[in-house]
Design an enzyme around this catalytic site. Sequence first.
Site, PDB file in Angstrom:
ATOM      1  N   HIS A 137       1.341  51.708  33.084  1.00  0.00           N
ATOM      2  CA  HIS A 137       1.997  52.697  32.217  1.00  0.00           C
ATOM      3  C   HIS A 137       3.362  52.995  32.856  1.00  0.00           C
ATOM      4  CE1 HIS A 137       2.644  56.804  30.596  1.00  0.00           C
ATOM      5  NE2 HIS A 137       1.767  56.497  29.666  1.00  0.00           N
ATOM      6  N   ASP A 214      -3.969  54.523  39.287  1.00  0.00           N
ATOM      7  CA  ASP A 214      -3.717  55.347  38.110  1.00  0.00           C
ATOM      8  C   ASP A 214      -4.984  55.303  37.266  1.00  0.00           C
ATOM      9  OD1 ASP A 214      -3.178  56.275  35.594  1.00  0.00           O
ATOM     10  OD2 ASP A 214      -1.334  55.115  35.310  1.00  0.00           O
ATOM     11  N   GLN A 217      -6.878  56.403  32.344  1.00  0.00           N
ATOM     12  CA  GLN A 217      -7.722  55.902  31.252  1.00  0.00           C
ATOM     13  C   GLN A 217      -9.122  55.524  31.735  1.00  0.00           C
ATOM     14  OE1 GLN A 217      -6.953  55.881  28.108  1.00  0.00           O
ATOM     15  NE2 GLN A 217      -4.798  56.448  28.320  1.00  0.00           N
ATOM     16  N   LYS A 240      -7.185  64.007  28.909  1.00  0.00           N
ATOM     17  CA  LYS A 240      -7.871  62.798  28.415  1.00  0.00           C
ATOM     18  C   LYS A 240      -9.375  62.874  28.705  1.00  0.00           C
ATOM     19  CE  LYS A 240      -3.743  60.035  29.343  1.00  0.00           C
ATOM     20  NZ  LYS A 240      -3.061  59.720  28.085  1.00  0.00           N
ATOM     21  N   CYS A 378       3.972  53.480  25.983  1.00  0.00           N
ATOM     22  CA  CYS A 378       4.538  53.653  27.335  1.00  0.00           C
ATOM     23  C   CYS A 378       4.131  52.491  28.233  1.00  0.00           C
ATOM     24  CB  CYS A 378       4.119  54.976  27.960  1.00  0.00           C
ATOM     25  SG  CYS A 378       4.661  56.392  27.043  1.00  0.00           S
TER      26      CYS A 378
HETATM   27  N1  PMP Z   1      -1.194  56.415  33.074  1.00  0.00           N
HETATM   28  C1  PMP Z   1      -1.877  55.998  32.021  1.00  0.00           C
HETATM   29  C2  PMP Z   1      -2.664  54.734  32.112  1.00  0.00           C
HETATM   30  C3  PMP Z   1      -1.883  56.743  30.846  1.00  0.00           C
HETATM   31  O1  PMP Z   1      -2.566  56.324  29.788  1.00  0.00           O
HETATM   32  C4  PMP Z   1      -1.142  57.939  30.802  1.00  0.00           C
HETATM   33  C5  PMP Z   1      -1.094  58.785  29.546  1.00  0.00           C
HETATM   34  N2  PMP Z   1      -0.822  58.056  28.387  1.00  0.00           N
HETATM   35  C6  PMP Z   1      -0.448  58.341  31.940  1.00  0.00           C
HETATM   36  C7  PMP Z   1      -0.501  57.555  33.063  1.00  0.00           C
HETATM   37  C8  PMP Z   1       0.345  59.591  31.979  1.00  0.00           C
HETATM   38  O2  PMP Z   1      -0.491  60.695  31.847  1.00  0.00           O
HETATM   39  P1  PMP Z   1       0.132  62.146  31.641  1.00  0.00           P
HETATM   40  O3  PMP Z   1       1.045  62.041  30.454  1.00  0.00           O
HETATM   41  O4  PMP Z   1      -1.061  63.017  31.372  1.00  0.00           O
HETATM   42  O5  PMP Z   1       0.847  62.502  32.881  1.00  0.00           O
END
Ligand code: PMP
Length: 420
Positions: A137, A214, A217, A240, A378
């Site tokens: 991401h 990270d 997910q 999430k 993203c």
């Molecule tokens: N990493 C991953 C794999 C994500 O899916 C997301 C959220 N889409 C994030 C990081 C960022 O999370 P947050 O917007 O809650 O900081």
Amino acid sequence: MNSAIVSLKPEISADDFDAEKIRADFPILKLKIDGKPLVYLDNAASSQMPQQVIDRLVRYQTTQHANINRAVHYLSEVATMEYHNARCKLQQFVNAREDREIIFTSGTTDSINLVMHGYGRKFIKAGDEIILTTLEHHSNIVPWQMLANEKGAKIRVVPINDKGDLEVDEYEKLFNERTKFVGLIHVSNALGTINPIKHMIDFAHQHGIPVLIDGAQAAQHIIIDVQALDCDFYAFSAHKLCGPTGVGILYGKAALLESMQPFKGGGDMIASVTFEETLYNTIPHKFEAGTPPIAAAIGFGAAVDYLAAIGIERIAAYELSLLNYATERLNDIPGVKIIGTAAEKTAVISFTIDGIHPHDIGTILNQDGIAVRTGHHCAQPVMQHFNVPATSRASFAFYNKKTEVDALVAGIKNVQKVFL
Ligand code: PMP
């Protein structure tokens, strides 16, 4: 089986999973959009909140709220204790050795930025190399690029194949004497691929290199045991996991956190301050400057309690049954192409429809009350690999039903009728 790397083919059956009963916990799922029942398939972006978590937030706000750590009055003591309890719930949820290894942050992005500033800016130097993967991401790419630009370090990238699996052989070939850090996504938000992180962590450790996972997910679908994984850092967000926005955690091994410099300066992160010198507080406080998201953290604690009571393995088994059903049904629609077909996946289906822009797909599905995400998620390097500007993404949670998969299929056919 190692509980840290639970595959989505658990022995637990999905047959006795009562999604209808679970749905009753989620008031928002009763909504109608333009008179049509809401079909919420955007869970990878944010999942919905059960009444139990909403009630916990209301109880906190109506009977327990005050600022923490700063007063001896009743409410401050209660709020301080409840905030600490929430930290302990998260410690238990990821099986961390000590509660001080759990830092409350504003979310995954903030957690990763904490590691970049706290660890990266202190320990990464010119010429060093940071390994990331194509699946990351943007929040696990951009901070490291900023660091690389500042320090004169280099980013090395693990490629993926056309199923959306990481090429682990190539990962291993990237290691050399300049390698200093590894950042790995546990589960791809764009494709659902579950990465073999245990193997990848062990490999990095054979070279003495710390690994940040990270887990944004992953933690809602896979049992996370940070001790069994032996990862150095693990990050995820509450929103999430059926919790509130504005809070997440960074797990870090105590010795590493202690060796790091603070990310943000301010109240509560200090032991003493003079104009000549500041002595920092112990962990976790060193990384929690200012008033933290007290209510949200307490809600996060209630959310992980809620998920744990259902059982992450049961959730995973049920979601796998939804994934298999949805994959089969979407594969049957001519012109629909699923992007990301890894053998190990969470219940995420990214797809394209020949001749129709993803934005138009999302707009027409919305008219049927169906919420999917369209865009690059993203994860632009993933889109670049598959040579598409964007996809539509349906992401399922344990409160979704097969009839909602049917609604998605009918919605896609309707989109094709409108545009083709
Ligand atoms: N990493 C991953 C794999 C994500 O899916 C997301 C959220 N889409 C994030 C990081 C960022 O999370 P947050 O917007 O809650 O900081």
